[in-house]
Design a protein around this motif. Structure first.
Motif, PDB file in Angstrom:
ATOM      1  N   UNK A   1      -8.735 -15.832   1.139  1.00 64.02           N
ATOM      2  CA  UNK A   1      -8.078 -15.064   2.191  1.00 64.02           C
ATOM      3  C   UNK A   1      -9.110 -14.254   2.946  1.00 64.02           C
ATOM      4  N   UNK A   2      -8.723 -13.778   4.113  1.00 65.02           N
ATOM      5  CA  UNK A   2      -9.649 -12.995   4.924  1.00 65.02           C
ATOM      6  C   UNK A   2      -9.941 -11.646   4.267  1.00 65.02           C
ATOM      7  N   UNK A   3     -10.914 -10.946   4.821  1.00 65.85           N
ATOM      8  CA  UNK A   3     -11.348  -9.678   4.277  1.00 65.85           C
ATOM      9  C   UNK A   3     -10.204  -8.658   4.336  1.00 65.85           C
ATOM     10  N   UNK A   4     -10.009  -7.919   3.238  1.00 64.56           N
ATOM     11  CA  UNK A   4      -8.984  -6.885   3.215  1.00 64.56           C
ATOM     12  C   UNK A   4      -7.580  -7.374   2.964  1.00 64.56           C
ATOM     13  N   UNK A   5      -7.424  -8.633   2.534  1.00 62.16           N
ATOM     14  CA  UNK A   5      -6.080  -9.182   2.320  1.00 62.16           C
ATOM     15  C   UNK A   5      -5.561  -8.986   0.907  1.00 62.16           C
ATOM     16  N   UNK A   6      -6.317  -8.308   0.045  1.00 63.48           N
ATOM     17  CA  UNK A   6      -5.789  -7.941  -1.264  1.00 63.48           C
ATOM     18  C   UNK A   6      -6.179  -8.835  -2.419  1.00 63.48           C
ATOM     19  N   UNK A   7      -7.227  -9.656  -2.260  1.00 60.18           N
ATOM     20  CA  UNK A   7      -7.604 -10.581  -3.344  1.00 60.18           C
ATOM     21  C   UNK A   7      -8.014  -9.815  -4.602  1.00 60.18           C
ATOM     22  N   UNK A   8      -8.906  -8.836  -4.446  1.00 62.20           N
ATOM     23  CA  UNK A   8      -9.350  -8.065  -5.612  1.00 62.20           C
ATOM     24  C   UNK A   8      -8.199  -7.269  -6.212  1.00 62.20           C
ATOM     25  N   UNK A   9      -7.318  -6.772  -5.359  1.00 58.96           N
ATOM     26  CA  UNK A   9      -6.161  -6.022  -5.849  1.00 58.96           C
ATOM     27  C   UNK A   9      -5.279  -6.908  -6.719  1.00 58.96           C
ATOM     28  N   UNK A  10      -5.069  -8.157  -6.308  1.00 56.34           N
ATOM     29  CA  UNK A  10      -4.258  -9.088  -7.099  1.00 56.34           C
ATOM     30  C   UNK A  10      -4.893  -9.300  -8.472  1.00 56.34           C
ATOM     31  N   UNK A  11      -6.201  -9.539  -8.504  1.00 61.00           N
ATOM     32  CA  UNK A  11      -6.870  -9.772  -9.783  1.00 61.00           C
ATOM     33  C   UNK A  11      -6.765  -8.547 -10.698  1.00 61.00           C
ATOM     34  N   UNK A  12      -6.999  -7.364 -10.143  1.00 60.53           N
ATOM     35  CA  UNK A  12      -6.894  -6.145 -10.953  1.00 60.53           C
ATOM     36  C   UNK A  12      -5.483  -5.969 -11.498  1.00 60.53           C
TER      37      UNK A  12
ATOM     38  N   UNK B   1      -3.191  -8.255 -12.060  1.00 59.94           N
ATOM     39  CA  UNK B   1      -2.874  -9.237 -13.087  1.00 59.94           C
ATOM     40  C   UNK B   1      -3.558  -8.917 -14.411  1.00 59.94           C
ATOM     41  N   UNK B   2      -4.714  -8.262 -14.329  1.00 60.67           N
ATOM     42  CA  UNK B   2      -5.415  -7.886 -15.563  1.00 60.67           C
ATOM     43  C   UNK B   2      -4.796  -6.633 -16.181  1.00 60.67           C
ATOM     44  N   UNK B   3      -4.627  -5.592 -15.363  1.00 56.81           N
ATOM     45  CA  UNK B   3      -4.101  -4.323 -15.868  1.00 56.81           C
ATOM     46  C   UNK B   3      -3.501  -3.544 -14.699  1.00 56.81           C
ATOM     47  N   UNK B   4      -2.177  -3.472 -14.584  1.00 51.94           N
ATOM     48  CA  UNK B   4      -1.545  -2.778 -13.461  1.00 51.94           C
ATOM     49  C   UNK B   4      -2.008  -1.336 -13.287  1.00 51.94           C
ATOM     50  N   UNK B   5      -2.481  -0.710 -14.361  1.00 56.02           N
ATOM     51  CA  UNK B   5      -2.934   0.679 -14.248  1.00 56.02           C
ATOM     52  C   UNK B   5      -4.130   0.815 -13.311  1.00 56.02           C
ATOM     53  N   UNK B   6      -4.903  -0.267 -13.136  1.00 50.51           N
ATOM     54  CA  UNK B   6      -6.082  -0.202 -12.276  1.00 50.51           C
ATOM     55  C   UNK B   6      -5.723  -0.012 -10.805  1.00 50.51           C
ATOM     56  N   UNK B   7      -4.535  -0.468 -10.396  1.00 49.94           N
ATOM     57  CA  UNK B   7      -4.152  -0.394  -8.980  1.00 49.94           C
ATOM     58  C   UNK B   7      -3.038   0.615  -8.733  1.00 49.94           C
ATOM     59  N   UNK B   8      -2.519   1.212  -9.801  1.00 51.62           N
ATOM     60  CA  UNK B   8      -1.395   2.140  -9.663  1.00 51.62           C
ATOM     61  C   UNK B   8      -1.668   3.292  -8.699  1.00 51.62           C
ATOM     62  N   UNK B   9      -2.916   3.800  -8.594  1.00 55.68           N
ATOM     63  CA  UNK B   9      -3.141   4.923  -7.666  1.00 55.68           C
ATOM     64  C   UNK B   9      -2.919   4.583  -6.198  1.00 55.68           C
ATOM     65  N   UNK B  10      -3.030   3.307  -5.807  1.00 55.96           N
ATOM     66  CA  UNK B  10      -2.978   3.042  -4.362  1.00 55.96           C
ATOM     67  C   UNK B  10      -1.983   1.975  -3.924  1.00 55.96           C
TER      68      UNK B  10
ATOM     69  N   UNK C   1       0.841  -1.195   0.000  1.00 57.70           N
ATOM     70  CA  UNK C   1       0.000   0.000   0.000  1.00 57.70           C
ATOM     71  C   UNK C   1       0.873   1.240   0.000  1.00 57.70           C
ATOM     72  N   UNK C   2       0.547   2.208  -0.837  1.00 54.11           N
ATOM     73  CA  UNK C   2       1.296   3.460  -0.859  1.00 54.11           C
ATOM     74  C   UNK C   2       1.036   4.312   0.377  1.00 54.11           C
ATOM     75  N   UNK C   3      -0.205   4.267   0.873  1.00 48.84           N
ATOM     76  CA  UNK C   3      -0.583   5.185   1.944  1.00 48.84           C
ATOM     77  C   UNK C   3       0.119   4.879   3.256  1.00 48.84           C
ATOM     78  N   UNK C   4       0.078   3.622   3.712  1.00 48.08           N
ATOM     79  CA  UNK C   4       0.662   3.291   5.016  1.00 48.08           C
ATOM     80  C   UNK C   4       1.774   2.250   4.919  1.00 48.08           C
TER      81      UNK C   4
END
Length: 513
Positions: free
Chosen positions: A36-47, A49-58, A11-14
């Motif tokens: 994985x448990x809630x908030x462990x980054x599952x959706x972030x991993x999928x995004x 792997x599909x397109x790094x630009x989707x997660x670049x802001x955070x 995470x960029x923020x913390x």
């Protein structure tokens, strides 16, 4: 072949490390469940792997994604508000593969997912389609591009029981490798042949990734058996170590006592005792080195949910909770069902099922409005869309302690800490948390409010498959009344005392096939 090598996400923020050192390979026929448990980054991993630009802001990431030009099909967890407002035909035309497809290809894609091809040109807004129709439509649009790998984020959300069974067959029959997130344990057990488990241990400060080429049920069973064996060995080694250390301390203390009492007139004996003490201390250092090589106690990320207060939440047996008699159940001008009769008495736990679009959430919302206005009971409502209750920039602490009083804030922080919220997450806007974290937050608010009637729309939909058994146990032990909509088959079996099916002709007792 699709490969991920040594992927680390921060995470960029913390600067929290979500994922560290994740590596895996997907081949045709692989159906990999990302859990994985809630908030462990599952959706972030999928995004990512599909397109790094989707997660670049955070987030920032390192590692290597080897896709060699593979066509990737991605199903996002939710549509954006703008997409939900689009007419169906406009939503479809925004997909390049749809514009390039001929009628035969469109008809083939529609048949693959069990839709009528005419839906592609429907003028209704996407928001008016049932959850199942939206998922099937989006999958059909993915298939038009003949993807080499599918990345699916919660394809089982909002699906009725019949469509869930269809999805199981679709996943099992798909030849392209699939990486997917799902909270439906039944679906995972029947489809996954690879499990990728993301964990955050030691108060969510250490990331661990596990990749197992096995089915979900086998993975869970072997993981539990492995932890049990590891704990047994670790406890035995510690008991043996404690016994050796106790004996060592007794010898050391005895020699030390002799050294302190030996007479100065007997220097020979003093030298022998000092030599003996040196040997004893060497033995102690050897024991300490052995301790470093002992089997570690197993570590796992526990799913924790605070239980309801049985005294405050109890509801009198036989007391009428709800009597709804609706000649028509409407959504705007559209009649969804007729002659809907919902009678509930304490302390029932009622589950409502039915086809997508038949009006289950509409019925539940009407029930919630009536119950929340009552003064003779304490009702709490959890809708599907948590944004209805977590508006604005309120933090989790502010949601649980709206008074702002010091004691209330302290209690809120303690409860959130028990649920493994980090201090930083307690100060993040609640609306920006993961779906599972928001679900936990709403459950905590119901616990603090002492609710004795719960109105729950898909209560387990945002809990991980490892957390869901905990939420089911908490709700099965709830001494009050539950009126719920759910398509979670294990929830319906383990929590509900009565299951009803909503049809266009009203409610009827559901018959399990």
């Amino acid at each position: 072949m699709y490969q991920v090598k040594n992927l680390t996400i921060t995470h960029k923020k913390d600067l929290t490390t979500l994922v560290e050192g994740l590596s895996f390979t997907l081949a045709p026929g692989d159906r990999a469940a990302l859990i994985g448990e809630e908030g462990n980054g599952k959706s972030t991993v999928l995004k990512l792997l599909y397109d790094p630009a989707l997660v670049e802001p955070y987030v920032e990431w390192t590692g290597e994604i080897v896709d060699r030009g593979l066509r990737k099909g991605w199903l996002a967890q939710e549509l954006t508000p703008a997409e939900l407002d689009m007419p169906v035909w406009e939503f479809c035309q925004a997909v390049p593969a749809f514009e390039e497809a001929d009628p035969k290809a469109l008809d083939r894609a529609a048949r693959q997912v069990g839709l009528e091809a005419e839906l592609f040109w429907d003028g209704r807004p996407m928001a008016t389609l049932s959850g199942g129709e939206r998922v099937k439509l989006r999958l059909a649009l993915l298939l038009l591009d003949s993807p080499d790998v599918l990345l699916l984020d919660e394809p089982s959300n909002d699906l009725d029981l019949a469509t869930l069974e269809w999805l199981e067959g679709f996943l099992a029959g798909c030849k392209a490798p699939i990486l997917y997130v799902s909270h439906d344990e039944t679906l995972l057990r029947s489809t996954a042949n690879v499990v990728i488990h993301l964990e955050r241990l030691r108060r969510r400060t250490v990331s661990r990734c596990t990749v197992a080429r096995t089915g979900y049920g086998q993975y869970v069973d072997e993981r539990a058996a492995g932890f049990a064996h590891q704990e047994q060995v670790a406890r035995k080694e510690r008991a043996e170590y404690d016994a050796k250390m106790e004996k060592y301390r007794q010898i050391r203390d005895a020699v030390d006592h002799q050294l302190n009492t030996v007479s100065r007139q007997n220097p020979g004996k003093g030298r022998l005792l000092k030599k003996k003490m040196h040997t004893v201390l060497s033995m102690g250092r050897r024991f300490e080195r052995e301790k470093e090589d002992m089997t570690a106690m197993p570590e796992w990320e526990e799913a924790i949910l605070t239980a309801f207060d049985a005294g405050r939440s109890a509801f009198p047996a036989g007391k009428t909770v709800l009597r709804m008699d609706l000649p028509e159940l409407r959504a705007g001008e559209r009649v969804l069902a007729r002659n809907v009769r919902l009678w509930v008495t304490g302390p029932e736990r009622v589950g409502i099922v039915g086809a997508n679009g038949v009006g289950k959430s509409t019925l539940l919302k009407l029930a919630a409005e009536e119950l929340l206005a009552r003064g003779d009971l304490r009702a709490a409502y959890m809708p599907q869309d948590y944004g209805d209750l977590l508006l604005g920039d309120k933090t989790p602490v502010e949601v649980l302690a709206p008074s702002g009083h010091k004691d209330d804030v302290t209690r809120a922080r303690t409860l959130l800490g028990n649920m493994k919220y980090k201090a930083e997450e307690m100060e993040h806007p609640a609306a920006g948390l993961s779906g599972g974290q928001r679900a936990k937050l709403l459950f905590l608010s119901m616990v603090l409010g002492g609710a004795n009637v719960l109105v729950l729309d898909e209560p387990t939909r945002n809990f991980s498959p490892l957390s869901a058994p905990v939420i089911r146990r908490v709700l099965a032990d709830f001494p009050g009344v539950i009126i719920s909509v759910s398509h979670d088959r294990l929830y319906l079996e383990q929590v509900c005392t009565r299951v009803l099916e909503l049809t266009p002709d009203g409610l009827r007792r559901y018959r399990w096939e």
